[in-house]
Each structure stands twice: as structure tokens, then as C-alpha cells.
Scaffold this active site. Structure first.
Site, mmCIF file in Angstrom:
data_model
loop_
_atom_site.group_PDB
_atom_site.id
_atom_site.type_symbol
_atom_site.label_atom_id
_atom_site.label_comp_id
_atom_site.label_asym_id
_atom_site.label_seq_id
_atom_site.Cartn_x
_atom_site.Cartn_y
_atom_site.Cartn_z
ATOM 1 N N SER A 1 83.878 9.966 52.102
ATOM 2 C CA SER A 1 84.982 9.802 51.274
ATOM 3 C C SER A 1 85.126 8.308 51.104
ATOM 4 O O SER A 1 85.740 7.763 50.388
ATOM 5 C CB SER A 1 86.173 10.510 51.553
ATOM 6 O OG SER A 1 86.036 11.583 50.576
ATOM 7 N N LYS B 1 94.979 4.613 50.628
ATOM 8 C CA LYS B 1 95.012 5.606 50.028
ATOM 9 C C LYS B 1 96.457 6.581 49.169
ATOM 10 O O LYS B 1 97.027 6.831 49.964
ATOM 11 C CB LYS B 1 93.421 6.223 50.329
ATOM 12 C CG LYS B 1 93.139 7.312 48.935
ATOM 13 C CD LYS B 1 91.871 8.036 49.972
ATOM 14 C CE LYS B 1 91.190 9.297 50.040
ATOM 15 N NZ LYS B 1 90.271 9.776 50.009
ATOM 16 N N SER C 1 85.810 10.328 47.846
ATOM 17 C CA SER C 1 86.873 10.404 47.140
ATOM 18 C C SER C 1 88.013 9.229 47.064
ATOM 19 O O SER C 1 88.652 8.680 46.066
ATOM 20 C CB SER C 1 87.747 10.996 47.669
ATOM 21 O OG SER C 1 88.346 11.341 48.899
#
Lengths: 96, 487
Positions: B178, B79, B154
């Protein structure tokens, strides 16, 4: 009832240069969100300690030893402006 | 079948059997990315050169008998809020465009030491604030199961990459769901470890008392493999767990007979899609048929968990994001004074959701409101943890849907922040308590969209969590893949 917010003051505290139209939009949105968030106020928390660390840790100690840190030049290479090993910014105070 | 569709465990075996090399494996993954990225946009940066170099090194090492363990030669995605030395790290924000961190996050360093091959940096909601990966300054990520829909967020880029086969596994971060919510919406396993189990050093901070790094993978076994590599105390993160690490495998294979499973009453009913509820109910029945003792459990404070979260997380974010001011790195927009430069830089560099949360957090922390909002939210947090403790006197684990809905259409919730926030209603309580939780795919809705099942356990009970998750996985027999993958 949405909560009324002095949004210009909050934006100034947060160092965000927003125009009037943006301020008005955020003021409305925050009012709705805060109305929902204010539900926490309905709970009786008399005598309840706030959570600090989720697992209840307090202080964490390590030995105070001198260790190498990041190289200054490597760090400064990411700066928008630097000179003689310092970060450079516009004047902090307005002129006379 | 392409090598890109192997699980990490399968690929690790294949590499050691000599069925293929790490270079072939990474080429298959890069080829898949080349085929799918134009449509999915899972990645912000693909490090072709670095990935091929790391794969070549893995091949050499393995050939010469240096075996770094099951992740050696495995292509993984990171990420883009995890710092990677010399590789652009943007948090999907304009304010960090072009930022090349001078160091690796601890979790990234540990993956490298385990021989893993980082493929690139995945898209996210800016600074991990969102539930759809639509709040990226560089454009949204699409769901591989239906490109008109969001992948969740996310960590939506990480989930989309693993679902599409442009990585075998990925790291995400989970502040309010997330990791778990995008995993659920993309038909994957997503796991949030106990707070502090994985060092947050080098994870660009959103809400420090809630953030935790964890794996997104195709199987529970793969999640364990990634977690084993990244867990552990780190002197650079004073909040990381300094005690002994649990053996994540110690309870695997024990089944669920006699285990007490609690269904969270507050996480059902209105707002939950019928297909989601039906799939969750069916899984609970299957667990019961395996000998689990199932009962409903009430955790009344869950009803205000979302409210507490949307005070605590923005408050911490407003403090953490104060560092982005145009002085030391990232964007600078000129101004006559330092303060003007900072205020302009921040207004132009941050996107609307980030600004919304900074304002919300600043307000909640400001004089006159602090105790009524932030202070009260932290006391409510204590009450939520107490509710968990009471529930765990009656049951061993808690279960719920991971998300009230399957993947929703792109744009459906962007105009209504509160509706978007409700996506995280099932996942937020575990963050507030610091407990581990996992999402396992259990089926598809009538439109062919994945449904996730959440298991929650007490702090540091990862062995129990993985034991139940592995059993859910075995019972669900979920082996569907998105169409983008099938020939």
C-alpha cells in the site's frame, strides 16, 4: 469449484446485520476468493512451524509502572452515548 | 517553479539559506492543493490553520537558532489511518466519521518533534483495504498523471498529494504493498521498512503482523530523511524493533559494482504489461553495466504468497476491526439490544470491501476451517521466508516490477475483487517476510504513465536497500512530473 460457505453463520459471528441479497452476493464473492486462497493447501507443510512474528520475536517485556493514561472525559467525549463516566449501550439481553 | 515542487532536501536548504520561509513554503503547498483538490481529492482533511501555525512556529524557531533538523518547516501529508490528536481521523470509513483521536500516533508525534508541518490527512481505501483508493467512503482519489486513472492504493491520497505538490512528502502504511504500489503508479519513491522499524502505535490496525508505516517522497534522499525521523523503538508497540537502528546512509554512494542482484523469476511473464517488463529489463541492464552481477532467482512459494496473504490479512483484520462496534467512538446505529446495535452499526458503517474481508477472515478463523486456512497460511508464510533466505545466499538484493501494470482506469477492477488483489502480487512477499522493500520510478510507458522498479533486501538491510535504490534513481534520471504541476 468455488467453496460453499454458510454465510449467515459467518455474518452472525462477525456481528454484521446483512440482508439476504447482500449475503448472497458476499457468499458468491467469498467462494471465488477462497478457491484462490485454498492454493495454500497444495503445499506440503509437514513439520513446518507457523510464522508468529516476522522477525521471530516472542515476548517483549517492559517495567510494570503506573503511568498516566488518557483522561476519562477526553475519551468519553468520543462516545456515542455516556453517563456518569460510563459508556451507555442498549440492553444486552432482550426483555422478559 | 513553485516552492511546492521542491524536494524535501532542497526545501530544507532553501529554508536555511533564507531563500524563503516555512510560511511561504506551506502557502505554496496549500495553494497547489486549492488548485488541484477538486480534481484529485488526495486529501480528506486539510488543516489550513494547524499547518500555518506549525509553519509560523518553524520560522520563529529557525530564526532564533533552534534547528530541529532537515524536516523543520517541511509540509508533509499523513494517511488518514494515522491518529492525529484533535484532527479528524476516519480511515476513509463512515464508521469513524467525526472521530477526533485523543492522541498522536508515535510516527506523527516524531514528525511534529522534528518540526515537520502536517498539511492534512490523505484519502485511502477504507481501513487501507484496497489497491486503488476507490474503496473510500468519501469518494476516490484520482491519479495526477491521468485523472481518468487510479493513483493506486491504499495510500493513494498520500501518493497523489506528493505527485501533485500538495505536500513535499507523506507517510503511508503498507500491509501488502500500500505504499510501494501507489508510489509506482504516481511516479514516486515509496518505501516499506523492515517490520517493527517504525512504531505502529496510533496506526489504526489492519493486519498487525504485516502493517508498517513508511515514506512516500519524490527522491530516495527524501525517503531517508522521513524514515530517519520516524524509525525507532517504542515501548507503546511491543512488536517494534528494540535493537540498534542501522545507519541508513552508511552504504550510500558505493554503487553496485560487484553487488549480486537477483531477478525474481516468479514476478514476470503473463499479466505483466510489456512496457513495465521492458523498463525493468532496461534498468537491470543498466545496473549490470555498472558492474552488478545479475542472475535469475526462483522463489517458488511466491506463487502462493497472494493466497496466503488473503487468508492472513483478512483474519487479522476481522479481529482488529471487532473494536468498531458503536460503543466507545464513531458511528452508532440504534438497535433494541446491544448485539443488534452493534450488528447494524457495523453493517452500515463499513463499506463492501471491508465487509468482504471481515467475512473472509471470520470464515478463515472459524471452527473447522482454522487449520486448513489460517494455520496453513502461516506455515506457508514460513516457507516464503525460507525461500527469501535461500535466495539471499545467492544474491544481495532482489528486484522486480513494483506492480504488473501501470495505473489502471477508475472502475476497471471494482467489480472483480480478485483482479484487484492481483495488483499486489509483487509487493506482498516482503510483507509476509517482514523485509524492507522500495519502489523507485524508472520511466513512463507509451501513454505517459509512470513505471516503478522494486528492490527488496533482507530484514534490517535498509542501508543496502537505499544504496541500490539511490543507484537505480541515478541511472533512471526520472525527472518527469505530471501535467497538473507543469504551468
Amino acid at each position: 469449484m468455488p467453496i460453499d460457505i454458510d454465510i449467515s453463520h459467518v455474518a452472525r459471528l462477525a456481528r454484521l446485520a446483512l440482508d439476504d441479497e447482500q449475503l448472497e452476493r458476499y457468499r458468491r464473492q467469498l467462494g471465488v476468493i477462497l478457491e484462490h486462497a485454498a492454493r495454500v493447501q497444495a503445499l506440503d507443510t509437514e513439520g513446518v512451524e507457523p510464522t508468529g512474528h516476522p522477525l521471530g520475536f516472542t515476548n517483549a517485556f517492559r517495567d510494570d509502572q503506573v503511568r498516566p493514561s488518557l483522561e476519562r472525559d477526553v475519551v468519553l467525549a468520543e462516545a456515542p452515548d455516556h453517563r456518569d463516566g460510563y459508556f451507555v449501550v442498549p440492553p444486552a439481553l432482550e426483555g422478559p | 517553479m513553485s516552492l511546492a515542487d521542491l524536494t524535501i532536501a532542497e526545501a530544507a536548504k532553501g529554508l536555511r539559506r533564507g531563500a524563503f520561509g516555512a510560511r511561504e513554503l506551506v502557502d505554496a503547498v496549500l495553494e497547489r492543493a486549492a488548485k488541484t483538490e477538486a480534481e484529485l481529492h488526495a486529501y480528506l482533511t486539510i488543516d489550513h490553520e494547524g499547518a500555518r501555525e506549525a509553519a509560523a512556529r518553524a520560522d520563529e524557531e529557525l530564526a532564533s537558532g533552534v534547528d530541529r533538523g532537515p524536516l523543520h518547516g517541511i509540509p508533509v501529508a499523513l494517511k488518514d489511518n494515522l491518529c492525529t490528536e484533535g484532527l479528524e481521523t476516519t480511515c476513509a470509513s463512515q464508521i469513524l466519521a467525526g472521530y477526533h483521536p485523543p492522541y498522536d500516533a508515535t510516527a506523527v508525534r516524531k514528525l511534529r518533534e522534528a518540526g515537520a508541518v502536517p498539511v492534512g490527512k490523505t484519502n485511502l481505501d477504507e481501513f487501507a483495504m484496497g489497491s486503488s483508493t476507490e474503496n473510500s467512503a468519501y469518494g476516490p482519489t484520482r491519479n495526477p498523471w491521468d485523472t481518468d486513472r487510479v493513483p493506486g492504493g491504499s495510500s493513494g491520497g498520500s501518493a497523489a498529494a506528493v505527485a501533485a505538490g500538495s505536500a513535499l512528502g507523506a507517510l503511508g502504511s503498507d500491509t501488502g504493498g500500500s505504499i510501494r504500489q501507489p508510489a509506482a503508479l504516481c511516479g514516486l519513491v515509496g518505501m516499506k521498512p523492515t517490520y517493527g522499524l517504525v512504531s505502529r502505535y496510533g496506526l489504526v490496525a489492519f493486519a498487525s503482523s504485516l502493517d508498517q508505516i513508511g515514506p512516500i517522497t519524490r527522491t530516495v534522499e527524501d525517503a531517508i530523511l522521513l524514515l530517519e525521523a520516524i524509525a525507532g523503538h517504542d515501548p507503546a508497540d511491543a512488536t517494534s524493533w528494540a535493537g540498534d537502528l542501522p545507519d541508513f546512509r552508511s552504504e550510500l554512494g558505493r554503487g553496485v559494482e560487484g553487488l549480486r542482484i537477483g531477478i525474481v523469476e516468479e514476478l514476470s511473464g503473463d499479466g505483466y504489461e510489456p512496457a513495465v517488463s521492458a523498463a525493468v529489463d532496461a534498468m537491470v541492464s543498466s545496473l549490470e553495466a555498472e558492474g552488478a552481477r545479475v542472475q535469475e532467482v526462483s522463489l517458488p512459494t511466491f506463487d502462493v504468497a497472494l493466497s496466503a496473504y488473503y487468508l492472513i490479512a483478512p483474519a487479522e483484520a476481522s479481529a482488529n476491526l471487532a473494536r468498531f462496534d458503536g460503543v466507545r467512538y464513531g458511528l452508532r446505529v440504534p438497535g433494541a439490544t446491544t448485539e443488534e446495535m452493534m450488528a447494524r452499526t457495523r453493517a452500515e458503517g463499513f463499506g463492501p470491501e471491508v465487509i468482504r474481508r471481515i467475512l473472509l477472515g471470520t470464515y478463515a478463523l472459524s471452527a473447522g476451517y482454522y487449520d486448513a486456512f489460517y494455520g496453513q497460511a502461516h506455515r506457508v508464510r514460513t516457507l516464503i521466508t525460507r525461500d527469501f533466505a535461500r535466495a539471499y545466499e545467492q544474491v544481495d538484493v532482489l528486484v522486480s516490477p513494483t506492480s504488473p501494470t501501470v495505473a489502471f482506469p477508475v472502475g476497471a477492477r471494482t467489480e472483480d475483487p480478485l483482479a484487484m488483489y492481483l495488483s499486489d502480487i509483487c509487493t506482498i512477499p516482503s510483507n509476509l517476510a517482514g523485509h524492507p522493500a522500495i519502489s523507485i520510478p524508472i520511466g513512463l510507458d507509451p501513454a505517459g504513465l509512470p513505471i516503478g522498479f522494486q528492490v527488496m533486501a533482507p530484514a534490517l538491510s535498509e542501508p543496502l536497500l537505499f544504496r541500490v535504490a539511490a543507484e537505480v534513481e541515478r541511472l533512471a534520471r526520472f525527472d518527469a512530473r505530471p501535467e497538473v504541476v507543469t504551468p
